[in-house]
Design a protein around this motif. Sequence first.
Motif, PDB file in Angstrom:
ATOM      1  N   ALA A 178       0.951  -3.548  13.441  1.00 53.40           N
ATOM      2  CA  ALA A 178       1.543  -4.333  12.365  1.00 53.40           C
ATOM      3  C   ALA A 178       1.547  -4.326  10.930  1.00 53.40           C
ATOM      4  CB  ALA A 178       1.336  -5.978  12.637  1.00 53.40           C
ATOM      5  N   LEU A 179       0.203  -3.272  10.733  1.00 51.17           N
ATOM      6  CA  LEU A 179      -0.040  -2.957   9.456  1.00 51.17           C
ATOM      7  C   LEU A 179       0.662  -1.706   8.940  1.00 51.17           C
ATOM      8  CD1 LEU A 179      -3.776  -3.544   8.680  1.00 51.17           C
ATOM      9  CD2 LEU A 179      -1.941  -4.419   7.753  1.00 51.17           C
ATOM     10  N   PRO A 232     -11.303   6.190   6.189  1.00 50.66           N
ATOM     11  CA  PRO A 232     -10.075   5.982   5.435  1.00 50.66           C
ATOM     12  C   PRO A 232     -10.328   6.321   4.020  1.00 50.66           C
ATOM     13  CG  PRO A 232     -10.955   3.921   6.236  1.00 50.66           C
ATOM     14  CD  PRO A 232     -11.737   5.021   6.937  1.00 50.66           C
ATOM     15  N   GLU A 233     -11.715   6.180   3.628  1.00 47.71           N
ATOM     16  CA  GLU A 233     -12.002   6.292   2.006  1.00 47.71           C
ATOM     17  C   GLU A 233     -11.973   8.078   1.913  1.00 47.71           C
ATOM     18  OE1 GLU A 233     -15.876   7.282   4.104  1.00 47.71           O
ATOM     19  OE2 GLU A 233     -14.013   6.257   4.500  1.00 47.71           O
ATOM     20  N   SER A 245      -4.466   2.424   2.233  1.00 47.42           N
ATOM     21  CA  SER A 245      -4.408   1.157   1.241  1.00 47.42           C
ATOM     22  C   SER A 245      -4.315   0.060   2.015  1.00 47.42           C
ATOM     23  CB  SER A 245      -3.237   1.345   0.244  1.00 47.42           C
ATOM     24  OG  SER A 245      -3.598   2.280  -0.858  1.00 47.42           O
ATOM     25  N   PRO A 246      -3.325  -0.252   3.305  1.00 46.68           N
ATOM     26  CA  PRO A 246      -3.288  -1.296   3.986  1.00 46.68           C
ATOM     27  C   PRO A 246      -4.441  -1.764   4.553  1.00 46.68           C
ATOM     28  CG  PRO A 246      -1.348   0.232   4.442  1.00 46.68           C
ATOM     29  CD  PRO A 246      -2.344   0.850   3.539  1.00 46.68           C
ATOM     30  N   PHE A 251      -8.509  -6.123   4.136  1.00 46.54           N
ATOM     31  CA  PHE A 251      -9.893  -6.431   3.945  1.00 46.54           C
ATOM     32  C   PHE A 251     -10.000  -7.452   2.771  1.00 46.54           C
ATOM     33  CE2 PHE A 251     -13.964  -5.203   1.893  1.00 46.54           C
ATOM     34  CZ  PHE A 251     -15.045  -5.674   2.801  1.00 46.54           C
ATOM     35  N   LEU A 252      -9.541  -7.103   1.639  1.00 44.46           N
ATOM     36  CA  LEU A 252      -9.896  -7.710   0.422  1.00 44.46           C
ATOM     37  C   LEU A 252      -9.170  -9.008   0.195  1.00 44.46           C
ATOM     38  CD1 LEU A 252      -9.626  -4.793  -2.215  1.00 44.46           C
ATOM     39  CD2 LEU A 252     -11.553  -5.876  -1.383  1.00 44.46           C
ATOM     40  N   ASP A 253      -7.736  -9.022   1.072  1.00 50.74           N
ATOM     41  CA  ASP A 253      -7.285 -10.353   1.129  1.00 50.74           C
ATOM     42  C   ASP A 253      -7.939 -11.487   2.038  1.00 50.74           C
ATOM     43  OD1 ASP A 253      -4.898  -9.446  -0.051  1.00 50.74           O
ATOM     44  OD2 ASP A 253      -3.796  -9.140   1.611  1.00 50.74           O
ATOM     45  N   ALA A 254      -8.850 -10.735   3.029  1.00 51.27           N
ATOM     46  CA  ALA A 254      -9.825 -11.657   3.985  1.00 51.27           C
ATOM     47  C   ALA A 254     -10.716 -12.071   2.959  1.00 51.27           C
ATOM     48  CB  ALA A 254     -10.244 -11.119   5.128  1.00 51.27           C
TER      49      ALA A 254
END
Length: 260
Positions: A178-179, A232-233, A245-246, A251-254
């Motif tokens: 989905a991401l 990913p980094e 970025s997604p 993660f930050l949204d969580a």
Amino acid sequence: MPKDAPLRIGLSARLMHDPPAELGFRNKVLQYLEQQAAHWVMAHGAMAFMVPTLYKTSTVQRESVSVRDYVDALDGIILQGGADVAPESYGETALRPEWSGDRVRDLYEIELVWEFIIRGKPVLGICRGAQLINVALGGSLVQDIPSLLAGAIAHRDEALYDALHHPVQFLAGSRLAALYPGFESPLVSSIHHQSVKRLGNDLIVEAEGPDGVVEAIRWRGSSYVAGFQWHPEFHPRDPRLLDSSPVMQEFLDAAREARG
């Protein structure tokens, strides 16, 4: 803390138990943070903090600050890559001495994982970090892909290091699918020789390599816990690789949601 204050993200320390003499730290243990991991967090507007281990040798040495204090102060935790997870941590013995891993770091990070889960704060694992999440939740690992998994592609190359890439496949219906809608075989970095064998409790597979090696896992529990076998980094440096970025934004949204 104001709700609109920058998120505070911890990164578990890497450990160097026997630093080279030329570094000038004889008989010392170094704890350190890889630069690109911190910059990946900071590039998305969050603050990065290294979380040092509270262990020495094989016994727990509690000081005046506990793991719970760090969890109170932080909004989420990222488990960095690094040394192998010790087979002892999932009930096995090392098949070769060089696969014995870092039991000290395992104990420290397993406690971090559970404290953040208990508090409902997000946990993200990178490479070793994904394997550690699996072990913390009761799973086990393949100790060495090349010698134990027939037909496996190369997942680590000492000469290429982070320039080794391979495609992954997102499982249908997964959050990763989905991401990243429309991505059939995105390229990712690969710097590991161990992988998930038995899945931990309530974990699901979200991505696999072309050889079936598990490349991403996610917890089905009440908070965000996810692990990615790739790095990913490292991806922002190479436009051919999957956009990181997604993953960070989710993660930050969580973390923001857990802050309330």
